[in-house]
Design an enzyme around this catalytic site. Sequence first.
Site, PDB file in Angstrom:
ATOM      1  N   GLU A 196      40.047  52.769  36.116  1.00 16.11           N
ATOM      2  CA  GLU A 196      41.241  53.438  35.631  1.00 16.11           C
ATOM      3  C   GLU A 196      41.680  52.830  34.311  1.00 16.11           C
ATOM      4  O   GLU A 196      41.281  51.715  33.950  1.00 16.11           O
ATOM      5  CB  GLU A 196      42.377  53.340  36.653  1.00 16.11           C
ATOM      6  CG  GLU A 196      42.878  51.929  36.881  1.00 16.11           C
ATOM      7  CD  GLU A 196      43.940  51.848  37.962  1.00 16.11           C
ATOM      8  OE1 GLU A 196      44.108  52.836  38.695  1.00 16.11           O
ATOM      9  OE2 GLU A 196      44.577  50.799  38.083  1.00 16.11           O
ATOM     10  N   ASN A 233      50.377  48.652  50.086  1.00 20.47           N
ATOM     11  CA  ASN A 233      49.986  47.614  51.029  1.00 20.47           C
ATOM     12  C   ASN A 233      50.650  47.895  52.364  1.00 20.47           C
ATOM     13  O   ASN A 233      51.882  47.844  52.484  1.00 20.47           O
ATOM     14  CB  ASN A 233      50.386  46.229  50.510  1.00 20.47           C
ATOM     15  CG  ASN A 233      49.416  45.732  49.464  1.00 20.47           C
ATOM     16  OD1 ASN A 233      48.237  45.530  49.747  1.00 20.47           O
ATOM     17  ND2 ASN A 233      49.891  45.555  48.244  1.00 20.47           N
ATOM     18  N   LYS A 245      41.685  52.663  48.092  1.00 19.33           N
ATOM     19  CA  LYS A 245      42.426  52.854  46.838  1.00 19.33           C
ATOM     20  C   LYS A 245      42.156  54.217  46.206  1.00 19.33           C
ATOM     21  O   LYS A 245      43.037  54.807  45.574  1.00 19.33           O
ATOM     22  CB  LYS A 245      42.083  51.730  45.857  1.00 19.33           C
ATOM     23  CG  LYS A 245      42.752  50.396  46.168  1.00 19.33           C
ATOM     24  CD  LYS A 245      42.509  49.420  45.045  1.00 19.33           C
ATOM     25  CE  LYS A 245      43.331  48.150  45.215  1.00 19.33           C
ATOM     26  NZ  LYS A 245      42.965  47.388  46.398  1.00 19.33           N
ATOM     27  N   GLU A 297      53.020  49.434  45.321  1.00 21.78           N
ATOM     28  CA  GLU A 297      52.881  48.660  44.094  1.00 21.78           C
ATOM     29  C   GLU A 297      52.711  49.603  42.908  1.00 21.78           C
ATOM     30  O   GLU A 297      51.960  50.580  42.969  1.00 21.78           O
ATOM     31  CB  GLU A 297      51.703  47.701  44.199  1.00 21.78           C
ATOM     32  CG  GLU A 297      51.840  46.735  45.371  1.00 21.78           C
ATOM     33  CD  GLU A 297      50.984  45.496  45.221  1.00 21.78           C
ATOM     34  OE1 GLU A 297      50.323  45.352  44.174  1.00 21.78           O
ATOM     35  OE2 GLU A 297      50.997  44.670  46.140  1.00 21.78           O
ATOM     36  N   GLU A 313      48.794  50.994  44.355  1.00 20.82           N
ATOM     37  CA  GLU A 313      48.304  50.986  45.722  1.00 20.82           C
ATOM     38  C   GLU A 313      49.479  50.803  46.668  1.00 20.82           C
ATOM     39  O   GLU A 313      50.585  50.447  46.251  1.00 20.82           O
ATOM     40  CB  GLU A 313      47.297  49.852  45.942  1.00 20.82           C
ATOM     41  CG  GLU A 313      47.893  48.457  45.751  1.00 20.82           C
ATOM     42  CD  GLU A 313      46.884  47.351  46.008  1.00 20.82           C
ATOM     43  OE1 GLU A 313      46.082  47.506  46.947  1.00 20.82           O
ATOM     44  OE2 GLU A 313      46.911  46.354  45.270  1.00 20.82           O
ATOM     45  N   PHE A 356      42.929  25.756  36.059  1.00 18.42           N
ATOM     46  CA  PHE A 356      43.358  26.326  37.341  1.00 18.42           C
ATOM     47  C   PHE A 356      42.218  26.398  38.352  1.00 18.42           C
ATOM     48  O   PHE A 356      42.164  27.312  39.169  1.00 18.42           O
ATOM     49  CB  PHE A 356      43.964  27.719  37.150  1.00 18.42           C
ATOM     50  CG  PHE A 356      45.195  27.726  36.292  1.00 18.42           C
ATOM     51  CD1 PHE A 356      46.437  27.485  36.836  1.00 18.42           C
ATOM     52  CD2 PHE A 356      45.093  27.963  34.926  1.00 18.42           C
ATOM     53  CE1 PHE A 356      47.569  27.476  36.041  1.00 18.42           C
ATOM     54  CE2 PHE A 356      46.227  27.952  34.120  1.00 18.42           C
ATOM     55  CZ  PHE A 356      47.469  27.706  34.682  1.00 18.42           C
TER      56      PHE A 356
END
Length: 676
Positions: A200, A294, A116, A275, A292, A352
Amino acid sequence: MFKKILVANRGEIACRVFRTAKRMGIATVAVYSDADARAPHVLMADEAVRLGPAPAAESYLKAELILAAAKATGADAIHPGYGFLSERESFAKACAEAGIAFVGPPANAIAAMGDKIESKKLAKAAGVNVVPGYLGEIADTDEAVRIASDIGYPVMMKASAGGGGKGMRLAWSEQDVREGFEATKREGLASFGDDRVFIEKFIEQPRHIEIQLIGDQHGNILYLGERECSIQRRHQKVVEEAPSPFVTPEMRRKMGEQAVALARAVGYYSAGTVELIVSGADKTGEGFYFLEMNTRLQVEHPVTEAITGLDLVEQMIRVAAGEALAFTQDEVTLTGWAIENRVYAEDPYRGFLPSTGRLVRYAPPAAQDTPYGAVGGEGYVRVDDGVAEGGEVSMFYDPMIAKLITWGKTREEAADLQIAALDRFELEGLGNNIDFLSALMQHPRFRSGALTTGFIAEEYPEGFAGAPADAALLRKLAAVATVLDLIQAARAVEISGQLATPTLSSARVVLIGAERFDISVDGHAGGMLVNFTDDAAPLDIATGWQPGQRLAQFRIDGEELLSVGVKRARAGWTLRTRGAAHDVKVYASRVADLARHMIEKIPPDMSRFLLAPMPGLLTRIEVGEGEKVEAGQPLAVVEAMKMENILRAEKAGVVKAINFAAGDSLAVDAAILEFE
């Protein structure tokens, strides 16, 4: 063209690749761990090779075992699926050295985009917008705090080699950095073998939008529109759609051209995704930034297939075989709207938490027999899965059970198809998020398209308790429950050998929470006319349901079709539809007034225990016996589904006993600690 393809992955993506390969006349090879020996992807393939034990690190992640399986079966190509191996430069090189085609990008592009930090530097050099941040290596927590302060809170800490929402922490303060930096490093090391972290600026009111690319080995690189993936939980995507309700044609062009420029800078070919994080507050179309790239096929690729008419797996295979793309950028068209919901093994009613276990019942909604990439018609439903009834969702792999994809002429049609399909999705045996997905599809904010990556946290700050039911739906459920009860009673009357012939009455009292409905029913040839004594309009109900069936469909007033999950319960029914389960009590009129005298059983008080919220591995105990703790203090860490979960004290207290040690496996509700 290739003669035989091995898929170096498992579950639904392996099944997905096999379907396209078989349509193209290519033989298929599956690989599997001991946990997947009888999995659907193994049964679907022409051949299957065992790799090793259940943990991915001992099976699916071992490149040498994958290559050995390909050589043993004579496979001339390997498709990495979603990327167990797709981001490993060495594996792509090893395939080339073995003379086996890698159905993915070149090794140098994987290396360039897999890091990254380095990828952001490349993106900036290629003229792509990047988020302000620090891309150098961070030595320790103190340095991380200094960097975060310089950038300005809030900041995002990310594992350099991370992906899939793992190895990410949002920090709003110095305390958050101090608590989360080391955890981010550990997750990066455990999941990706790399503990480097970068920091960031966090874009507030952010939208997550990505550009799908496809390129060939002849220098052609195209963008295939965008996908909106803003609805996330813990940075893991839950809902994806294409196109985005936020992106204008001009914005799409700018983002697409920047994505192509980045891909061209690293010599990219095959399918890939750039992305972007997009500022929802910026209406100029300029507020988008590179996150990034992918270098693989994405889980959400079906929505792009649905609106473009392209089979991305087929395109990847053809590109790997050396074919040129058979279409140009001007020929890429976006038609209609597609939405994908990820059905996860997690319990939204319990925060969740991951859920593991056997699929006692698994019957997804019937999908139209639509080829991948088909566009047009009146809308369709597609289900991509890799599980079967009786199978097990284990702790070793991703908790995704299936992907539900719908396509419609408009966004509203696609969302309505999702709601109806989710109502028909039968899944029992473990916690799942079907109700939650339905609630999202109905939510006014989702319907308006006002999305951010904070959507779930903002709209469900106190957790999920089921989708709210309006007065009209409650009335329909009361009518449905009455019809079910009368059908059940009519079946009971048919039992032979009774002392007396029961007399059936059509009068019922239905209780749903605090709502009471006094009902009478008139039968007719086509169904039952349900009358309400409060002078509301009657409902004409028709159904083919028979006692014992778990799913019932009701035609209401000759038009609306309502699908309802049906389960017999004490004094009534549990009816599941439209994103919630409703306990509906149905009484004969003479019994209803006596029901309020029934004593309800009160569950025992477990508040003095720290209970394991999910099955998993206890990695750390943060306190000792006799220690005083304060509300919010970390008590233990449980690892499940490759994620660390910090369990905190709900209130102040003193630890009386510790029942487990680090390294122990925990069952759900295991009492880890006891308080005085």
